[in-house]
Design an enzyme around this catalytic site. Structure first.
Site, PDB file in Angstrom:
ATOM      1  N   ASN A 140       0.797  -1.222   0.000  1.00 46.68           N
ATOM      2  CA  ASN A 140       0.000   0.000   0.000  1.00 46.68           C
ATOM      3  C   ASN A 140       0.829   1.270   0.000  1.00 46.68           C
ATOM      4  OD1 ASN A 140       0.338  -1.329   2.726  1.00 46.68           O
ATOM      5  ND2 ASN A 140      -0.154   0.741   3.385  1.00 46.68           N
ATOM      6  N   GLN A 168      -5.253  -3.636  -1.953  1.00 43.45           N
ATOM      7  CA  GLN A 168      -4.819  -2.725  -3.007  1.00 43.45           C
ATOM      8  C   GLN A 168      -4.863  -3.351  -4.397  1.00 43.45           C
ATOM      9  OE1 GLN A 168      -4.385   0.397  -2.634  1.00 43.45           O
ATOM     10  NE2 GLN A 168      -4.147   0.612  -0.427  1.00 43.45           N
ATOM     11  N   SER A 184     -11.296  -4.994   0.321  1.00 43.16           N
ATOM     12  CA  SER A 184     -12.023  -3.857   0.884  1.00 43.16           C
ATOM     13  C   SER A 184     -12.642  -3.041  -0.242  1.00 43.16           C
ATOM     14  CB  SER A 184     -11.073  -2.977   1.702  1.00 43.16           C
ATOM     15  OG  SER A 184     -11.769  -1.964   2.382  1.00 43.16           O
ATOM     16  N   ALA A 185     -13.959  -2.796  -0.147  1.00 40.94           N
ATOM     17  CA  ALA A 185     -14.693  -2.169  -1.250  1.00 40.94           C
ATOM     18  C   ALA A 185     -14.234  -0.753  -1.556  1.00 40.94           C
ATOM     19  CB  ALA A 185     -16.191  -2.175  -0.944  1.00 40.94           C
ATOM     20  N   HIS A 186     -13.863   0.023  -0.528  1.00 43.09           N
ATOM     21  CA  HIS A 186     -13.566   1.439  -0.788  1.00 43.09           C
ATOM     22  C   HIS A 186     -12.236   1.653  -1.493  1.00 43.09           C
ATOM     23  CE1 HIS A 186     -10.614   2.636   2.463  1.00 43.09           C
ATOM     24  NE2 HIS A 186     -10.999   1.464   2.933  1.00 43.09           N
ATOM     25  N   THR A 219     -25.602  -8.427  11.824  1.00 47.44           N
ATOM     26  CA  THR A 219     -26.461  -8.348  10.645  1.00 47.44           C
ATOM     27  C   THR A 219     -25.662  -7.898   9.431  1.00 47.44           C
ATOM     28  OG1 THR A 219     -28.351  -7.787  12.047  1.00 47.44           O
ATOM     29  CG2 THR A 219     -28.540  -7.266   9.692  1.00 47.44           C
ATOM     30  N   CYS A 301      -3.453   4.809   7.324  1.00 49.91           N
ATOM     31  CA  CYS A 301      -3.757   4.320   8.668  1.00 49.91           C
ATOM     32  C   CYS A 301      -2.701   4.739   9.677  1.00 49.91           C
ATOM     33  CB  CYS A 301      -3.881   2.798   8.648  1.00 49.91           C
ATOM     34  SG  CYS A 301      -5.159   2.195   7.530  1.00 49.91           S
TER      35      CYS A 301
END
Length: 353
Positions: A140, A168, A184-186, A219, A301
């Site tokens: 990353n 990535q 990770s979707a974003h 959920t 991060c």
């Protein structure tokens, strides 16, 4: 203050796509559709069954877009997926690469740190990989691509299984031949707060009850899953153009006196790390931000800390505190790169005076 007033100004140049990407229109449409299907997918009534059907359709679409034939456990993102893969594995974590994301290193304990060469490529030992081994697909901070298919073969030959952080690379490159994969979707145009752990075989993990066939409680995020599926279905045809943009940018950076980190290694088109000798990364970020250009200094991060990047230290990069990360996205234009180069080369010229 209205939400529209909180959005970044339209005249800014965003070159921090490795931190997060803008939400694709297709994903936004799917997100809105998902919020209209408001029932709990675990409920047995008709509305719940409709939500379950939509969730499973999204899961099937994710699997198809990624070319994945195993299982898909929906999570809140790659960090949770990695924690699940490590914490629920039947095998103890025995080795991690020295350049892993903090999301892996925080769980590493006494696991062996696999060193990397100056190009950021992992070096494997002849023994000791007979448990769970975690190696990132694309770094990353530098964009270096690990040859995970070959690494997986060596890990399995020693009796181990491979966990790959593909945050990535997923949605940009074909998935590697790993046993467990975190996405990770974003990072590819989906929303923040949804991701997945891809599992080659359920026998690799211990279930503990709850949703997702007992492998993750809570959920399910149906709107997020639908939006992630839509973002993946949008494809990756923009990567060739990104490579052209990055190559032209790097040529100009070198001509201006900068250094390309891991220039000789295989790297993803979307990420580059660059050193400007004599100018700290923080100064570069402040100056660039002042001209309307967003880049970063390593991982989002940990960029708020003053620690030197463990990735650059592991690679033995000279002047690690002078390195910034520039990451290109689907929306990046030649004009964006030109604006960055104009501002960055002005900094470089200031050093030479």
């Amino acid at each position: 203050m209205r939400l529209s007033e909180l959005s970044p100004p339209s005249d800014r140049v965003y070159l921090d796509h490795a931190a997060t990407t803008p939400l694709l229109a297709e994903a936004f449409d799917a997100l809105r559709q998902g919020f209209s299907i408001w029932a709990n997918p675990s409920s047995p009534h008709r509305a719940g069954r409709a939500a379950r059907a939509a969730l499973e359709a999204a899961r099937a679409s994710i699997r198809e877009s990624l070319g994945w034939t195993g299982e898909v456990v929906l999570t809140s993102g790659a960090s949770e997926a990695l924690a699940l893969g490590i914490g629920r594995s039947h095998r103890p974590l025995v080795a991690v690469s020295a350049v892993e994301h903090e999301a892996v290193l925080r769980h590493a304990g006494d696991a062996l740190r696999l060193p990397v060469d100056a190009g950021g490529r992992v070096r494997l030992p002849a023994t000791g990989l007979d448990g769970l081994v975690a190696v990132q697909h694309v770094n990353n901070e530098t964009g270096v691509i690990q040859p995970l298919d070959a690494i997986a073969g060596e890990v399995r030959a020693q009796g181990g299984v491979l966990l790959a952080d593909c945050a990535q690379s997923a949605g940009k490159m074909p998935l590697p031949d790993a046993d467990l994969i975190a996405i990770s979707a974003h990072k590819f145009g989906g929303p923040i707060g949804v991701g997945a752990l891809l599992v080659r075989d359920w026998a690799l993990l211990r279930p503990t009850g709850g949703q997702e066939r007992g492998y993750r409680g809570g959920t399910e995020n149906l709107p997020g899953a639908m939006a992630m599926a839509a973002a993946l279905a949008a494809g990756r045809d923009w990567l060739n153009r990104a490579m052209e943009l990055r190559e032209g940018m790097e040529q100009a950076i070198v001509e201006a006196g900068g250094t390309v980190v891991a220039a000789g290694s295989a790297r993803i088109a979307a990420i580059g790390a660059y050193r400007l000798p004599g100018v700290s990364a923080n100064v570069q970020l402040i100056r660039l931000d002042g001209t309307g250009i967003a880049v970063s200094a390593g991982s989002a991060c940990s960029s708020g800390s003053l620690r030197t990047s463990h990735v650059l230290e592991a690679m033995g990069v000279a002047g690690p505190g002078e390195v910034i990360r520039v990451s290109i996205g689907r929306e990046t234009t030649e004009h964006d790169v030109a604006r960055f180069l104009s501002a960055w080369t002005a900094l470089a010229q200031g050093v030479r005076r």
